[in-house]
Every structure is written in structure tokens, then in C-alpha cells.
Motif scaffolding. Structure first.
Motif, short mmCIF file in Angstrom:
data_model
loop_
_atom_site.label_atom_id
_atom_site.label_comp_id
_atom_site.label_asym_id
_atom_site.label_seq_id
_atom_site.Cartn_x
_atom_site.Cartn_y
_atom_site.Cartn_z
N ALA A 86 -37.98 -43.93 63.96
CA ALA A 86 -37.86 -43.31 62.62
C ALA A 86 -36.86 -42.30 62.36
O ALA A 86 -36.35 -41.67 63.62
N GLU A 87 -36.63 -42.04 61.18
CA GLU A 87 -35.65 -41.02 60.99
C GLU A 87 -36.21 -40.25 59.78
O GLU A 87 -36.49 -40.78 58.77
N GLY A 88 -36.36 -39.11 59.92
CA GLY A 88 -37.21 -38.21 59.06
C GLY A 88 -36.47 -37.70 57.69
O GLY A 88 -35.21 -37.15 58.06
N GLN A 89 -36.97 -37.69 56.63
CA GLN A 89 -36.24 -37.34 55.56
C GLN A 89 -37.18 -36.69 54.39
O GLN A 89 -38.16 -37.04 54.45
N VAL A 90 -36.73 -35.79 53.69
CA VAL A 90 -37.25 -34.98 52.65
C VAL A 90 -37.24 -35.94 51.28
O VAL A 90 -36.04 -36.03 50.64
N LEU A 91 -38.36 -36.62 50.86
CA LEU A 91 -38.16 -37.13 49.62
C LEU A 91 -38.85 -36.65 48.60
O LEU A 91 -40.05 -36.23 48.82
N THR A 92 -38.55 -36.88 47.30
CA THR A 92 -39.15 -36.23 46.11
C THR A 92 -39.93 -37.16 45.53
O THR A 92 -39.52 -38.26 45.28
N MET A 93 -41.20 -36.98 45.25
CA MET A 93 -42.25 -38.00 44.78
C MET A 93 -43.14 -37.35 43.61
O MET A 93 -43.36 -35.84 43.53
N VAL A 94 -43.65 -37.92 42.69
CA VAL A 94 -44.61 -37.40 41.74
C VAL A 94 -45.97 -37.01 42.18
O VAL A 94 -46.46 -37.82 43.40
N LEU A 95 -46.62 -36.22 41.73
CA LEU A 95 -47.92 -35.91 42.40
C LEU A 95 -49.07 -36.96 42.49
O LEU A 95 -49.78 -37.15 43.36
N PRO A 96 -48.86 -37.85 41.36
CA PRO A 96 -50.18 -39.02 41.38
C PRO A 96 -49.85 -39.91 42.52
O PRO A 96 -50.69 -40.65 42.92
N LEU A 97 -48.89 -39.85 43.29
CA LEU A 97 -48.66 -40.85 44.53
C LEU A 97 -49.29 -40.15 45.57
O LEU A 97 -49.51 -40.85 46.59
N VAL A 98 -49.95 -39.09 45.58
CA VAL A 98 -50.64 -38.49 46.74
C VAL A 98 -51.93 -39.25 46.63
O VAL A 98 -52.94 -39.13 45.56
N GLN A 99 -52.13 -39.92 47.82
CA GLN A 99 -53.53 -40.43 47.99
C GLN A 99 -54.68 -39.86 48.55
O GLN A 99 -55.75 -39.84 48.30
N ARG A 100 -54.11 -38.85 49.71
CA ARG A 100 -54.99 -38.14 50.37
C ARG A 100 -54.23 -36.90 50.70
O ARG A 100 -53.12 -36.57 50.68
N ILE A 101 -55.07 -35.70 50.62
CA ILE A 101 -54.79 -34.54 51.03
C ILE A 101 -55.41 -34.01 52.41
O ILE A 101 -56.65 -34.22 52.27
N SER A 102 -54.72 -33.57 53.41
CA SER A 102 -55.54 -33.28 54.55
C SER A 102 -55.73 -31.45 54.56
O SER A 102 -55.16 -31.03 53.94
N LYS A 103 -56.73 -31.07 55.33
CA LYS A 103 -57.22 -29.79 55.50
C LYS A 103 -56.20 -29.27 56.75
O LYS A 103 -56.05 -28.03 56.66
N ILE A 104 -55.41 -29.92 57.34
CA ILE A 104 -54.33 -29.67 58.21
C ILE A 104 -53.07 -29.07 57.69
O ILE A 104 -52.76 -29.91 56.74
N ARG A 105 -52.59 -27.95 58.20
CA ARG A 105 -51.27 -27.53 57.85
C ARG A 105 -50.28 -27.37 59.09
O ARG A 105 -50.94 -26.73 60.06
N SER A 106 -49.23 -28.00 59.20
CA SER A 106 -48.48 -27.55 60.41
C SER A 106 -47.70 -26.29 60.05
O SER A 106 -47.19 -25.93 58.87
#
Length: 139
Positions: A96-116
């Protein structure tokens, strides 16, 4: 499945989710049939979405001019796919190669309580991307 979709729509309303969109938060992203998996939120804000010319015909003029919630998410991508302007999820996790991608909010399926913890400096720099990818792999 219907209940899960209804709950996700309630949770993803900007009034409900925005207070939790902090840098470092883990988000599970799905774009249509493309399952991106977990990513690290870099930035969230309201702005006009820049439309891909290939998808422009599917959008109405009203949607094009609308200011929406946008999330910049660090996601693992297939190496070289971003240079071709068609980022795709990696086929194997060790390439894998990490990249910052721009997406719209409705594409979020789940949100975690974890913050890195976010690395110092620009998250788009090579060192920061390497650190974020390592963090994502350990979580």
C-alpha cells in the motif's frame, strides 16, 4: 440492513457528526462499490466540491454549485494509482501507498471513537504519509 442504513443517515447528518470530525479520527469509507476501509481523517470542512469532468454529466447544476461537507481522509491506495488520477484500494496490504483523498461526507459509513496522533507537518509530505500508513496498519 434497513435499520443500519437509517441509523447511518441520522449519524451522518452534519449537525450530528461534525463535532466528532477531529483530525486523527478513524473513518470507514465506501464509495459506491469501492470499499476503502478505515482511513485517518486529516481535515473536514465545508466547501464547493471540485467535480471530476467524467462524473459531471451525472450531477445536476444545483449539486455542482452546492457547498457541502468535505473530508480529507488518509487512505491506503494501490501504488501508482493516484498518478493515473484513478486511486483504488490496495490489493495487498504490504504494497500500500498512503494518500490523502478528498471525499464527501455521505461516503462515511462508520466513525470510530479511536483517534490517532497526527504527525507534525503537512500530512501530504512523504514522511508524514509513511508515518500515517504505519499508524493505520497497527490499529
Amino acid at each position: 440492513e434497513k435499520k443500519r442504513t437509517d441509523i447511518r443517515q441520522i449519524v451522518n447528518k452534519p449537525d450530528n457528526i461534525v463535532p466528532f470530525l477531529n483530525p486523527g479520527r478513524l473513518l470507514y469509507m465506501v464509495d459506491g462499490v469501492v470499499d476503502w476501509g478505515w482511513g485517518i481523517l486529516v481535515h473536514a470542512g465545508r466547501r464547493k466540491l471540485e467535480v471530476d469532468p467524467r462524473r459531471k454529466s451525472a450531477m445536476t447544476e444545483e449539486e455542482e454549485d452546492e457547498i457541502q461537507w468535505i473530508v480529507d481522509v488518509f487512505l491506503p491506495c494501490e501504488p501508482g494509482s493516484l498518478q493515473e488520477n484513478t486511486p483504488i484500494p490496495p490489493t495487498s496490504s504490504n504494497k500500500a501507498e498512503g494518500q490523502v483523498l478528498t471525499m464527501v461526507l455521505p461516503l462515511v459509513q462508520r466513525i470510530s471513537k479511536i483517534r490517532s496522533n497526527m504527525p507534525e507537518g503537512d500530512p501530504r509530505s512523504e514522511d508524514s504519509r509513511r508515518a500515517l500508513l504505519k499508524t493505520l496498519a497497527t490499529i
